[in-house]
Design a protein around this motif. Structure first.
Motif, short mmCIF file in Angstrom:
data_model
loop_
_atom_site.label_atom_id
_atom_site.label_comp_id
_atom_site.label_asym_id
_atom_site.label_seq_id
_atom_site.Cartn_x
_atom_site.Cartn_y
_atom_site.Cartn_z
N VAL A 95 -38.98 5.07 -29.07
CA VAL A 95 -39.92 5.93 -28.81
C VAL A 95 -40.16 7.30 -29.78
CG1 VAL A 95 -41.19 5.08 -26.76
CG2 VAL A 95 -39.84 7.09 -26.68
N LEU A 96 -38.93 7.78 -30.02
CA LEU A 96 -38.80 8.93 -30.64
C LEU A 96 -38.34 8.78 -32.04
CD1 LEU A 96 -36.07 10.68 -27.96
CD2 LEU A 96 -38.77 11.36 -28.34
N PRO A 97 -38.71 9.59 -32.94
CA PRO A 97 -38.59 9.37 -34.42
C PRO A 97 -37.25 9.44 -34.79
CG PRO A 97 -39.47 11.42 -33.85
CD PRO A 97 -39.29 10.94 -32.75
N HIS A 98 -36.21 10.08 -34.18
CA HIS A 98 -34.87 9.89 -34.58
C HIS A 98 -34.04 9.08 -33.97
CE1 HIS A 98 -36.66 14.12 -35.29
NE2 HIS A 98 -35.94 13.88 -36.51
N PRO A 99 -33.07 8.51 -34.75
CA PRO A 99 -32.41 7.35 -34.50
C PRO A 99 -31.44 7.49 -33.24
CG PRO A 99 -31.45 8.07 -36.40
CD PRO A 99 -32.66 8.96 -36.08
N ASP A 100 -30.30 8.86 -33.09
CA ASP A 100 -29.20 9.01 -32.33
C ASP A 100 -29.25 9.89 -31.29
OD1 ASP A 100 -27.93 7.06 -34.28
OD2 ASP A 100 -27.82 8.82 -35.61
N PRO A 101 -29.09 9.52 -30.10
CA PRO A 101 -28.91 10.60 -28.98
C PRO A 101 -27.86 11.59 -29.43
CG PRO A 101 -27.85 8.47 -28.25
CD PRO A 101 -28.46 8.34 -29.43
N PHE A 102 -28.22 12.82 -29.31
CA PHE A 102 -27.29 13.88 -29.46
C PHE A 102 -26.72 14.34 -28.32
CE2 PHE A 102 -28.77 16.17 -33.82
CZ PHE A 102 -28.26 14.88 -34.51
N THR A 103 -27.48 14.31 -27.36
CA THR A 103 -27.23 14.67 -26.07
C THR A 103 -28.17 14.23 -25.00
OG1 THR A 103 -26.84 16.61 -24.06
CG2 THR A 103 -28.73 17.12 -26.07
N ILE A 104 -27.65 13.65 -23.81
CA ILE A 104 -28.27 12.95 -23.09
C ILE A 104 -27.73 13.20 -21.55
CG2 ILE A 104 -27.07 10.58 -23.28
CD1 ILE A 104 -29.77 9.04 -22.57
N THR A 105 -28.66 13.49 -20.50
CA THR A 105 -28.28 13.66 -19.22
C THR A 105 -29.27 12.77 -18.33
OG1 THR A 105 -27.86 16.10 -19.63
CG2 THR A 105 -28.25 15.38 -17.25
N ALA A 106 -28.29 12.20 -17.33
CA ALA A 106 -28.93 11.43 -16.57
C ALA A 106 -28.52 11.39 -15.08
CB ALA A 106 -28.45 9.91 -16.81
N HIS A 107 -29.73 11.44 -14.32
CA HIS A 107 -29.27 11.66 -12.75
C HIS A 107 -29.35 10.09 -12.19
CE1 HIS A 107 -29.04 16.07 -12.43
NE2 HIS A 107 -29.91 15.82 -13.39
N TYR A 108 -28.62 9.74 -11.16
CA TYR A 108 -28.26 8.47 -10.79
C TYR A 108 -29.01 8.71 -9.46
CZ TYR A 108 -25.80 7.07 -14.88
OH TYR A 108 -25.43 6.91 -16.25
N LEU A 109 -30.07 8.06 -9.20
CA LEU A 109 -30.97 8.32 -7.88
C LEU A 109 -30.23 7.61 -6.79
CD1 LEU A 109 -34.39 9.39 -9.73
CD2 LEU A 109 -32.49 10.89 -8.92
N THR A 110 -30.35 6.41 -6.96
CA THR A 110 -30.23 5.35 -6.21
C THR A 110 -29.45 4.13 -7.06
OG1 THR A 110 -32.31 3.92 -6.59
CG2 THR A 110 -32.06 5.42 -4.65
N PRO A 111 -28.51 3.36 -6.25
CA PRO A 111 -27.71 2.12 -6.99
C PRO A 111 -28.76 1.31 -7.69
CG PRO A 111 -26.88 2.65 -4.95
CD PRO A 111 -28.15 3.40 -4.88
N SER A 112 -28.67 0.96 -8.99
CA SER A 112 -29.20 -0.40 -9.58
C SER A 112 -28.51 -1.63 -9.40
CB SER A 112 -29.36 0.08 -11.02
OG SER A 112 -30.08 1.31 -11.38
N THR A 113 -29.21 -2.59 -9.23
CA THR A 113 -28.81 -4.10 -9.07
C THR A 113 -29.21 -4.82 -10.08
OG1 THR A 113 -30.65 -4.60 -7.59
CG2 THR A 113 -28.83 -3.76 -6.48
N PRO A 114 -28.61 -5.95 -10.33
CA PRO A 114 -28.85 -7.17 -11.52
C PRO A 114 -30.37 -7.47 -11.15
CG PRO A 114 -26.79 -7.25 -10.69
CD PRO A 114 -27.43 -6.49 -9.86
N GLY A 115 -31.21 -7.69 -12.32
CA GLY A 115 -32.38 -8.07 -12.22
C GLY A 115 -33.39 -7.47 -13.00
N PRO A 116 -34.74 -7.55 -12.87
CA PRO A 116 -35.67 -6.87 -13.50
C PRO A 116 -35.83 -5.38 -13.26
CG PRO A 116 -36.67 -8.73 -12.70
CD PRO A 116 -35.31 -8.65 -11.97
N ALA A 117 -36.05 -4.72 -14.44
CA ALA A 117 -36.23 -3.18 -14.26
C ALA A 117 -37.32 -2.77 -15.13
CB ALA A 117 -35.00 -2.46 -14.68
#
Length: 285
Positions: A64-86
């Protein structure tokens, strides 16, 4: 210091298991929304690996962004993810001539699992001007490091009997692998050669995986158990050239059940391509 990683085949970028398992599908009539299928092949115990999740989220932002590469990215992991649809929902925060910023939320079954904010640009358009005191850390040659089949009988495999280990080509520096035979160094360090098992060359998305794919530094402190990520920030400095990566991770402070991990990722041309820091919980087994 370039090394050759062993392996029979070599998957191209876009035709690798990693690419298939981080694929996203636009939701019809919902701009900026995507579906993904989180694969059980990237789990540790029963939870999906944080670096794999981050790469999937970054792929959605890149759509969705017009530029190709992440320069900096910060993620907060709120709850564990499990295999399956997301479900991934993105928001474009700002677009400019050389950089753009957005955020993405990953949900499963109506529960938000991860939220990330990132600034994107074009790594290939950056000036080739490097002035740094950083130097590649010392690590033995690839063939002298240890992999998943090298643990003595009666000890845990290296880096661990998890699904993700089968999809990675990790060769640990023996000086940071003593925990696997009951002799952790106590220094809180991990160093390894890193690649994907199918030989795929690296790009910014696989670098996001690399910073969170090694065994946790808590193992080198003599602790065992799950070490889930609370927050992870990655700075990408350059596109890696073909060849294996070297990943070094250190921790200086474990207190109150949390530790930080600082990572450096170097490519086969001795270029520092990424730096990261994460905060993680230490759940002692």
């Amino acid at each position: 210091m370039a090394q050759t990683v062993a392996g029979a085949g070599r998957a191209a970028i876009g035709d690798s298991e990693f690419d298939r398992d981080t694929a996203i599908t636009p939701r019809p009539g919902e701009p900026g929304a995507f579906d993904a299928e989180l694969s059980a092949g990237w789990t540790i115990i029963s939870a999906v690996n944080g670096g794999y999740l981050l790469a999937t989220a970054a792929r959605a932002l890149g759509a969705v962004l017009p530029h190709p590469d992440p320069f900096t990215i910060t993620a907060h992991y709120l709850t564990p993810s499990t295999p399956g649809p997301a479900e991934l929902r993105t928001e474009v925060v700002r677009t400019g001539r050389t950089m753009s910023t957005g955020q993405v939320s990953l949900r499963q079954d109506g529960t938000e699992r991860l939220r990330a904010t990132a600034t994107y640009g074009d790594l290939t358009a950056l000036p080739d001007d490097v002035r740094t005191s950083a130097r590649p850390f010392a690590i033995p040659p690839y063939a002298a490091c240890v992999g998943t089949d090298d643990a003595p009988e009666g000890h845990r495999p290296i880096p661990g009997s998890t699904a993700i280990a089968d999809r990675l080509d990790i060769r640990l520096d023996p000086a940071t692998a003593g925990w696997a035979v009951g002799a952790p160094s106590g220094r809180g360090e991990m160093r390894a050669w890193f690649g994907l098992a199918d030989g795929r060359d690296h790009d910014p998305l696989s670098v996001l995986l690399a910073v969170d794919a090694l065994p946790p530094t808590a193992f080198d402190l003599g602790l065992t158990g799950w070490v889930p990520t609370v927050e992870l920030t990655v700075h990408l400095r350059a596109r890696p050239v073909p060849g294996p990566l070297r990943v070094g991770i250190t921790t200086r402070n474990l207190a109150g059940g949390f530790l930080e991990e600082d990572a450096e990722v170097w490519d086969s041309s001795d270029r520092l391509v990424a730096q990261s820091r994460q905060l993680a919980r230490v759940l002692v087994a």
